[in-house]
Design a protein around this motif. Structure first.
Motif, PDB file in Angstrom:
ATOM      1  N   ALA A 109       0.684  -1.214  -0.019  1.00 11.47           N
ATOM      2  CA  ALA A 109      -0.059   0.160  -0.025  1.00 11.47           C
ATOM      3  C   ALA A 109       0.932   1.301   0.069  1.00 11.47           C
ATOM      4  N   ILE A 110       0.417   2.369  -0.501  1.00  6.66           N
ATOM      5  CA  ILE A 110       1.090   3.513  -0.539  1.00  6.66           C
ATOM      6  C   ILE A 110       0.147   4.539   0.098  1.00  6.66           C
ATOM      7  N   ASP A 111       0.824   5.600   0.396  1.00  7.18           N
ATOM      8  CA  ASP A 111      -0.014   6.839   1.051  1.00  7.18           C
ATOM      9  C   ASP A 111      -0.682   7.736   0.186  1.00  7.18           C
ATOM     10  N   MET A 112      -1.520   7.060  -0.501  1.00  9.94           N
ATOM     11  CA  MET A 112      -2.436   7.824  -1.462  1.00  9.94           C
ATOM     12  C   MET A 112      -3.881   7.811  -1.203  1.00  9.94           C
ATOM     13  N   VAL A 113      -4.601   8.871  -1.289  1.00 13.93           N
ATOM     14  CA  VAL A 113      -5.871   9.060  -0.645  1.00 13.93           C
ATOM     15  C   VAL A 113      -6.774   9.714  -1.756  1.00 13.93           C
ATOM     16  N   ILE A 114      -7.975   9.035  -2.101  1.00 15.06           N
ATOM     17  CA  ILE A 114      -8.998   9.831  -2.864  1.00 15.06           C
ATOM     18  C   ILE A 114      -9.916  10.228  -1.953  1.00 15.06           C
ATOM     19  N   LYS A 115     -10.172  11.656  -1.794  1.00 18.22           N
ATOM     20  CA  LYS A 115     -11.043  11.897  -0.814  1.00 18.22           C
ATOM     21  C   LYS A 115     -12.565  11.901  -1.369  1.00 18.22           C
ATOM     22  N   ARG A 116     -13.323  11.934  -0.442  1.00 19.36           N
ATOM     23  CA  ARG A 116     -15.102  12.037  -0.821  1.00 19.36           C
ATOM     24  C   ARG A 116     -15.241  13.084  -1.790  1.00 19.36           C
ATOM     25  N   TYR A 165      -8.915  -0.861  -3.754  1.00 18.88           N
ATOM     26  CA  TYR A 165      -8.724  -0.196  -5.077  1.00 18.88           C
ATOM     27  C   TYR A 165      -7.026  -0.178  -5.116  1.00 18.88           C
ATOM     28  N   TYR A 166      -6.731  -0.313  -6.086  1.00 17.05           N
ATOM     29  CA  TYR A 166      -5.463  -0.419  -6.599  1.00 17.05           C
ATOM     30  C   TYR A 166      -5.158   0.499  -7.970  1.00 17.05           C
ATOM     31  N   LEU A 167      -3.704   1.139  -8.044  1.00 13.05           N
ATOM     32  CA  LEU A 167      -3.225   1.492  -9.087  1.00 13.05           C
ATOM     33  C   LEU A 167      -2.285   0.335  -9.588  1.00 13.05           C
ATOM     34  N   VAL A 168      -2.529   0.113 -11.026  1.00 15.02           N
ATOM     35  CA  VAL A 168      -2.112  -1.348 -11.475  1.00 15.02           C
ATOM     36  C   VAL A 168      -1.139  -0.826 -12.931  1.00 15.02           C
ATOM     37  N   THR A 169      -0.246  -1.196 -13.001  1.00 10.82           N
ATOM     38  CA  THR A 169       0.786  -1.237 -14.021  1.00 10.82           C
ATOM     39  C   THR A 169       1.066  -2.865 -14.674  1.00 10.82           C
ATOM     40  N   PRO A 170       1.639  -3.085 -15.809  1.00  9.12           N
ATOM     41  CA  PRO A 170       2.155  -4.438 -15.801  1.00  9.12           C
ATOM     42  C   PRO A 170       3.106  -4.982 -15.152  1.00  9.12           C
ATOM     43  N   VAL A 171       3.749  -4.114 -14.243  1.00 12.83           N
ATOM     44  CA  VAL A 171       4.727  -4.793 -13.414  1.00 12.83           C
ATOM     45  C   VAL A 171       4.558  -4.516 -11.900  1.00 12.83           C
ATOM     46  N   GLU A 172       3.424  -3.799 -11.330  1.00 11.32           N
ATOM     47  CA  GLU A 172       3.193  -3.675 -10.174  1.00 11.32           C
ATOM     48  C   GLU A 172       1.908  -2.983  -9.830  1.00 11.32           C
ATOM     49  N   LYS A 173       1.337  -3.676  -8.496  1.00 10.56           N
ATOM     50  CA  LYS A 173       0.139  -3.121  -8.106  1.00 10.56           C
ATOM     51  C   LYS A 173       0.246  -2.815  -6.582  1.00 10.56           C
ATOM     52  N   LEU A 174      -0.477  -1.670  -6.609  1.00 11.77           N
ATOM     53  CA  LEU A 174      -0.083  -0.730  -5.305  1.00 11.77           C
ATOM     54  C   LEU A 174      -1.676  -0.324  -4.783  1.00 11.77           C
ATOM     55  N   GLN A 175      -1.848  -0.616  -3.401  1.00 10.96           N
ATOM     56  CA  GLN A 175      -3.250  -0.221  -3.005  1.00 10.96           C
ATOM     57  C   GLN A 175      -3.319   1.345  -2.415  1.00 10.96           C
ATOM     58  N   ILE A 176      -4.278   1.850  -2.622  1.00 10.56           N
ATOM     59  CA  ILE A 176      -4.533   3.152  -2.359  1.00 10.56           C
ATOM     60  C   ILE A 176      -5.997   3.235  -1.694  1.00 10.56           C
ATOM     61  N   THR A 177      -6.180   4.313  -1.042  1.00  8.15           N
ATOM     62  CA  THR A 177      -7.440   4.394  -0.025  1.00  8.15           C
ATOM     63  C   THR A 177      -8.253   5.402  -0.725  1.00  8.15           C
ATOM     64  N   VAL A 178      -9.763   4.992  -0.899  1.00  5.79           N
ATOM     65  CA  VAL A 178     -10.591   5.564  -1.514  1.00  5.79           C
ATOM     66  C   VAL A 178     -11.712   5.682  -0.276  1.00  5.79           C
ATOM     67  N   PHE A 234     -14.507   8.845  -8.197  1.00  2.51           N
ATOM     68  CA  PHE A 234     -14.783   9.688  -9.276  1.00  2.51           C
ATOM     69  C   PHE A 234     -16.207  10.676  -8.738  1.00  2.51           C
ATOM     70  N   VAL A 235     -16.137  12.096  -9.039  1.00  7.39           N
ATOM     71  CA  VAL A 235     -17.175  12.601  -8.692  1.00  7.39           C
ATOM     72  C   VAL A 235     -17.793  13.311 -10.105  1.00  7.39           C
ATOM     73  N   GLY A 247     -16.542  -1.613 -12.532  1.00 10.34           N
ATOM     74  CA  GLY A 247     -16.785  -1.658 -11.078  1.00 10.34           C
ATOM     75  C   GLY A 247     -16.459  -0.396 -10.393  1.00 10.34           C
ATOM     76  N   LEU A 248     -15.723   0.715 -11.116  1.00  7.00           N
ATOM     77  CA  LEU A 248     -15.655   2.043 -10.435  1.00  7.00           C
ATOM     78  C   LEU A 248     -16.780   2.791 -10.752  1.00  7.00           C
ATOM     79  N   GLU A 249     -17.160   3.885  -9.521  1.00  4.49           N
ATOM     80  CA  GLU A 249     -18.514   4.579  -9.612  1.00  4.49           C
ATOM     81  C   GLU A 249     -17.761   5.904  -9.316  1.00  4.49           C
TER      82      GLU A 249
END
Length: 200
Positions: free
Chosen positions: A38-45, A77-90, A95-96, A149-151
């Motif tokens: 996990a990385i310290d990335m947050v998508i706020k409300r 939720y994850y940021l995904v590339t062909p070589v890594e998968k990083l969990q973030i907080t939503v 989206f809004v 599955g993203l809203e």
């Protein structure tokens, strides 16, 4: 998804729909990289993105990150590339929806939404509207499916605009709601369930 760099002023929702079909996004659903933590990335409300507690100021960077965002079966939720998968907080939805475009009336209506990432989504069989009700406050929390599955949380002014259109239409079905792309979406208290009939 189509960005504002491809959508021109005055274009109809039909034009936007064609752009949506032509737009290619990274195939994150087909990538299976190793989980890298996990990385310290947050998508706020409110749709803002924070990294290490500070807002990400570059809108272009937020848009780029949003194209490699994925929600897996574990609900995370994850940021995904062909070589890594990083969990973030939503905090709520990634989206809004900040602007509404409505064309037509009744069963011929189409509802288009501009997101805070400058993407567009058109409500219909594959992008369904749903309304949850906050158990504590009783307030509606409306969402629209964006992709995979993203809203997007529909902000309050846009939701009020939807309700106003539904009231003007007179509730001909006996339920407060609106049609979009051949699907009827109730806007009232749904008890948190998925709404909309027809399509899949």
């Amino acid at each position: 998804m189509a960005g504002l760099d491809t959508v021109q002023p005055g274009q109809s929702l039909a034009d936007i729909a064609r752009l949506l079909a032509d737009k290619r996004l990274p195939p994150v659903e087909r990538w299976n990289p190793p989980y890298c933590g996990a990385i310290d990335m947050v998508i706020k409300r409110d749709g803002s993105w924070l990294y290490l507690g500070s807002p990400i100021g570059r809108h272009a960077l937020v848009k780029l990150f949003s194209t490699v965002l994925r929600r897996d079966e574990d609900g995370r939720y994850y940021l995904v590339t062909p070589v890594e998968k990083l969990q973030i907080t939503v905090e709520d939805a990634p989206f809004v929806a900040v602007e509404l475009v409505s064309e037509g009336k009744g069963g011929q209506r189409r509802l288009g939404f501009r997101l805070n990432t400058d993407d567009y989504v058109i409500a219909g069989p594959n992008n369904r509207l749903r309304v949850e009700v906050d158990g504590k406050t009783g307030e509606p929390r409306p969402y629209i499916h964006v992709r995979r599955g993203l809203e997007a949380l529909i902000n309050r002014p846009v939701f009020y605009e939807l309700v106003s259109l539904a009231m003007e239409e007179g509730g001909e079905t006996g339920t407060l709601g609106l049609w979009s792309d051949g699907v009827f979406f109730p806007l009232g208290d749904t008890g948190g369930g998925e709404i909309g009939e027809g399509g899949s």
